[in-house]
Design a protein around this motif. Sequence first.
Motif, PDB file in Angstrom:
ATOM      1  N   ASN A 184       0.830  -1.209   0.000  1.00 36.98           N
ATOM      2  CA  ASN A 184       0.000   0.000   0.000  1.00 36.98           C
ATOM      3  C   ASN A 184       0.861   1.255   0.000  1.00 36.98           C
ATOM      4  O   ASN A 184       0.577   2.219  -0.734  1.00 36.98           O
ATOM      5  CB  ASN A 184      -0.912   0.005   1.225  1.00 36.98           C
ATOM      6  N   THR A 185       1.920   1.256   0.802  1.00 43.11           N
ATOM      7  CA  THR A 185       2.831   2.406   0.850  1.00 43.11           C
ATOM      8  C   THR A 185       3.511   2.621  -0.498  1.00 43.11           C
ATOM      9  O   THR A 185       3.641   3.757  -0.971  1.00 43.11           O
ATOM     10  CB  THR A 185       3.885   2.200   1.951  1.00 43.11           C
ATOM     11  N   LYS A 188       1.018   4.095  -2.916  1.00 44.35           N
ATOM     12  CA  LYS A 188       0.715   5.480  -2.538  1.00 44.35           C
ATOM     13  C   LYS A 188       1.842   6.419  -2.975  1.00 44.35           C
ATOM     14  O   LYS A 188       1.592   7.499  -3.530  1.00 44.35           O
ATOM     15  CB  LYS A 188       0.515   5.551  -1.024  1.00 44.35           C
ATOM     16  N   LYS A 192       1.891   9.428  -5.859  1.00 45.10           N
ATOM     17  CA  LYS A 192       2.210  10.790  -5.429  1.00 45.10           C
ATOM     18  C   LYS A 192       3.419  11.354  -6.168  1.00 45.10           C
ATOM     19  O   LYS A 192       3.424  12.541  -6.552  1.00 45.10           O
ATOM     20  CB  LYS A 192       2.457  10.816  -3.926  1.00 45.10           C
ATOM     21  N   HIS A 231      -2.610  -1.264  11.510  1.00 40.86           N
ATOM     22  CA  HIS A 231      -2.651  -0.235  10.466  1.00 40.86           C
ATOM     23  C   HIS A 231      -1.261   0.197   9.998  1.00 40.86           C
ATOM     24  O   HIS A 231      -1.126   0.791   8.928  1.00 40.86           O
ATOM     25  CB  HIS A 231      -3.420   0.987  10.977  1.00 40.86           C
ATOM     26  N   SER A 232      -0.247  -0.067  10.787  1.00 39.83           N
ATOM     27  CA  SER A 232       1.121   0.293  10.409  1.00 39.83           C
ATOM     28  C   SER A 232       2.072  -0.674  11.095  1.00 39.83           C
ATOM     29  O   SER A 232       1.866  -1.046  12.252  1.00 39.83           O
ATOM     30  CB  SER A 232       1.445   1.740  10.818  1.00 39.83           C
ATOM     31  N   SER A 250       2.250   1.134   5.800  1.00 35.27           N
ATOM     32  CA  SER A 250       1.073   1.664   6.498  1.00 35.27           C
ATOM     33  C   SER A 250      -0.116   1.688   5.556  1.00 35.27           C
ATOM     34  O   SER A 250       0.042   1.771   4.323  1.00 35.27           O
ATOM     35  CB  SER A 250       1.334   3.087   7.007  1.00 35.27           C
ATOM     36  N   ASP A 251      -1.316   1.640   6.131  1.00 36.64           N
ATOM     37  CA  ASP A 251      -2.508   1.836   5.315  1.00 36.64           C
ATOM     38  C   ASP A 251      -2.906   3.313   5.358  1.00 36.64           C
ATOM     39  O   ASP A 251      -2.262   4.133   6.030  1.00 36.64           O
ATOM     40  CB  ASP A 251      -3.643   0.905   5.749  1.00 36.64           C
ATOM     41  N   ASP A 252      -3.967   3.657   4.635  1.00 39.57           N
ATOM     42  CA  ASP A 252      -4.354   5.065   4.522  1.00 39.57           C
ATOM     43  C   ASP A 252      -4.773   5.658   5.864  1.00 39.57           C
ATOM     44  O   ASP A 252      -4.485   6.826   6.157  1.00 39.57           O
ATOM     45  CB  ASP A 252      -5.485   5.213   3.496  1.00 39.57           C
ATOM     46  N   LEU A 253      -5.448   4.863   6.688  1.00 37.76           N
ATOM     47  CA  LEU A 253      -5.857   5.379   7.989  1.00 37.76           C
ATOM     48  C   LEU A 253      -4.641   5.719   8.845  1.00 37.76           C
ATOM     49  O   LEU A 253      -4.640   6.725   9.556  1.00 37.76           O
ATOM     50  CB  LEU A 253      -6.740   4.349   8.707  1.00 37.76           C
ATOM     51  N   TYR A 255      -1.742   6.806   7.887  1.00 41.34           N
ATOM     52  CA  TYR A 255      -1.170   8.092   7.473  1.00 41.34           C
ATOM     53  C   TYR A 255      -2.036   9.261   7.944  1.00 41.34           C
ATOM     54  O   TYR A 255      -1.517  10.308   8.357  1.00 41.34           O
ATOM     55  CB  TYR A 255      -0.995   8.127   5.957  1.00 41.34           C
ATOM     56  N   SER A 256      -3.338   9.083   7.911  1.00 41.41           N
ATOM     57  CA  SER A 256      -4.222  10.188   8.312  1.00 41.41           C
ATOM     58  C   SER A 256      -4.209  10.407   9.817  1.00 41.41           C
ATOM     59  O   SER A 256      -4.483  11.519  10.286  1.00 41.41           O
ATOM     60  CB  SER A 256      -5.655   9.916   7.835  1.00 41.41           C
TER      61      SER A 256
END
Length: 352
Positions: A184-185, A188, A192, A231-232, A250-253, A255-256
């Motif tokens: 996922n990282t 992402k 980007k 999540h990470s 990490s997943d998107d959550l 990072y947020s």
Amino acid sequence: MKGLNLEVHRVDMDAWRVDMDAFNVGLFNTWQWVSSLTNDFSKDIYLNFVHNGEVLGKVTGLILQKGLLKGQHLYFTSGPALKKWNSDIFAECLKALYHYSLKEGFSRVHIRPFEQEVHEVLDLPNYFSTMAREHVVIYSDFKEKVKFKYGFKQNAKKARKAGAVFKSSRSLEVLDRLFELMDNTRVKRRMKYGHDYDPMYFLNLNKKALTKLLDTGLGILHYAEIDGVIHSAQFNIEHDGRIFALLMGSDDLAYSKGIPSFIDQNISKKAFAERARYYNLGSGPGESEGGLGLQRYKEAQGSRELTRYGYYTYFLTFPYKLLNPLIRLSKALPDNPVLNFGRSAIRLLNFS
């Protein structure tokens, strides 16, 4: 110290590891690291550098079977370890290694710069140098606690408010989850910055090698979960107060909610309390690939940048030496899209 005429003694792993910690070995110059990277084409090798019966240096690495075209290479992720840093002794070790390689018929020598304790680049006959910059949190730099920057602390606080819980494990289930998160990282970052990359950036690093590292005790997984969901996660190698951040996903959550900062903060606080030596956050990609952001993230943890130097030879023995003009040509070609393709083809012969 010059002109020591060191002898190179090849020993087995058990003999090499007896007094390993008496030398300032980095994490990549340990039997645990090297033995975990072996496979059908890579055999571990353990060398002592001896003067008048006294061992002055130690190094462990891999013998790489590169086929009929390129022969057998000696590959070290880090250079010889000494009891106390001395550039003259280090240089003598590399000179002895060169002559040992010629005697034993190795076609090339590669000494990577990871965690190498070198304070200046050395001008060594028969070697060429490489350079890497690593960001390292050195715990002796701090008196009472590690100084994190405000933004980093706020991210970690956000993760705690979201209910993140920090844990450590050597579980294969967590390792499997790390691979999902690393993918996922990677996706992402590719979206980007427009650049793809291989997260398994060390030679022979794969799931089998990581499993071996966990089995030796050198590898450990640190992760954060919320309501039982990871999540990470981060894969570190740790030994004798030395810590290196090897892999992370990490997943998107995550990072947020600032969860990567939460994990790093927990690792560093625990390490400082246990009087660890350092936390090496590694090097990073170029600025166009997001390197500036990663650099700022590492600096926010109280790290400082250290320059490391590695060394390598061209081909040493016949007939492989006939390939050296091609290596020189690849270095001489100017930066050009068309020529870069030719350079890449030539560098298939220039393993580094």
